[in-house]
Design an enzyme around this catalytic site. Structure first.
Site, PDB file in Angstrom:
ATOM      1  N   ASN A  84       0.812  -1.207   0.000  1.00 19.07           N
ATOM      2  CA  ASN A  84       0.000   0.000   0.000  1.00 19.07           C
ATOM      3  C   ASN A  84       0.853   1.268   0.000  1.00 19.07           C
ATOM      4  OD1 ASN A  84      -2.531   1.605   0.563  1.00 19.07           O
ATOM      5  ND2 ASN A  84      -1.443   1.979   2.480  1.00 19.07           N
ATOM      6  N   SER A 138      -3.578  -0.292  -6.478  1.00 14.69           N
ATOM      7  CA  SER A 138      -3.410   0.359  -7.763  1.00 14.69           C
ATOM      8  C   SER A 138      -4.096   1.717  -7.763  1.00 14.69           C
ATOM      9  CB  SER A 138      -3.974  -0.551  -8.869  1.00 14.69           C
ATOM     10  OG  SER A 138      -3.748   0.005 -10.146  1.00 14.69           O
ATOM     11  N   TYR A 152       3.104   8.969 -11.695  1.00 18.88           N
ATOM     12  CA  TYR A 152       2.472   8.088 -10.713  1.00 18.88           C
ATOM     13  C   TYR A 152       1.687   6.992 -11.418  1.00 18.88           C
ATOM     14  CZ  TYR A 152      -0.671   6.695  -6.891  1.00 18.88           C
ATOM     15  OH  TYR A 152      -1.385   5.979  -5.952  1.00 18.88           O
ATOM     16  N   LYS A 156       2.069   2.792 -11.323  1.00 17.87           N
ATOM     17  CA  LYS A 156       0.985   1.897 -10.929  1.00 17.87           C
ATOM     18  C   LYS A 156       0.587   0.957 -12.070  1.00 17.87           C
ATOM     19  CE  LYS A 156       0.233   3.177  -6.652  1.00 17.87           C
ATOM     20  NZ  LYS A 156       0.312   2.253  -5.499  1.00 17.87           N
ATOM     21  N   THR A 185      -7.224  11.010   1.324  1.00 17.87           N
ATOM     22  CA  THR A 185      -5.973  10.572   1.943  1.00 17.87           C
ATOM     23  C   THR A 185      -4.947  11.696   1.902  1.00 17.87           C
ATOM     24  OG1 THR A 185      -5.068   9.731  -0.141  1.00 17.87           O
ATOM     25  CG2 THR A 185      -6.388   8.186   1.197  1.00 17.87           C
TER      26      THR A 185
END
Length: 231
Positions: A84, A138, A152, A156, A185
């Site tokens: 994660n 992902s 990014y 992924k 987040t």
């Protein structure tokens, strides 16, 4: 009791999943870079009566990865490995013509290389587990072309391919790449600090991950929203 290793576990989705597993009686080995926040998370989870080992460090450090697996073996093995921990490559995100190459290398090291390194370290224990499983977190940026998300998203997308090949090479395991969808987040806030639109709490995604553990579908890529809708 089953044992899970969760990276990036002090906040966000990692912490939310750790809490759900602790409530089910899982023993946990948790990783994060901030030792103080990780210690607070571990103390909160121990209230469930489960064993929690908090090991702060950087997943790009091979000694740290080995330490995570060693701690899991001390608890009984590795039944679940959740990759994660993530890096953006630039904070806030920028277009590809401005993306620092060192930032891209960092994203690839954290999101891809370290994930594979941890899998390699844990594979013997995962193969020995009655129901060994790997979850790689992902992103929809791995499959869609969003401006500023190129570095990014590329990391992924590569992680998705790694998970797909691992699933083919290890038919005795379950390997799930999971796109959790939008979440509130710290990572997203750092990526797009000017976006004030409310986003779902990571806790809302956890039932999708638990469904994978409960039903053990074939290895592959899954979207959390679809898993939640189908319940």
């Amino acid at each position: 009791m089953p044992v899970a290793i969760i990276t990036g576990a002090s906040k966000g989705l990692g912490r939310a999943l750790a809490g759900a597993l602790a409530a089910r009686g899982w023993d946990l080995v948790l990783d994060a870079r901030n030792p103080e926040v990780l210690k607070e998370t571990a103390a909160a989870l121990e209230a469930y009566g489960t064993r929690v080992t908090a090991l702060p460090g950087d997943v790009t450090d091979s000694w740290h990865r080995a330490g995570l697996v060693t701690e899991a073996r001390h608890l009984g093995g590795v039944d679940l490995l959740v990759s994660n921990a993530s890096a953006l490559g630039a904070e806030p995100l920028v277009r590809l013509d401005e993306l620092p190459l060192d930032g891209l290398r960092r994203a690839l090291e954290v999101n891809l290389v370290a994930a594979l390194g941890l899998v390699q370290e844990a594979l013997p224990a995962l193969r020995a587990a009655p129901a060994g499983a790997v979850v790689t977190v992902s992103s929809d940026a791995a499959a869609e072309a969003y401006e500023t998300w190129g570095g990014y998203g590329a990391s992924k997308a590569a992680l998705d391919q790694l998970a797909a090949v691992l699933g083919a090479e290890e038919p005795g395991l379950r390997v799930w790449a999971v796109d959790p969808g939008d979440m509130a987040t710290d990572l997203y806030a750092a990526a797009v600090p000017d976006d004030d639109d409310p986003r779902p709490d990571p806790v809302s995604v956890v039932p999708a991950l638990l469904r994978l553990l409960d039903e053990r579908p074939a290895s592959g890529r899954y979207g959390a929203p679809a898993l939640l809708e189908a319940r």
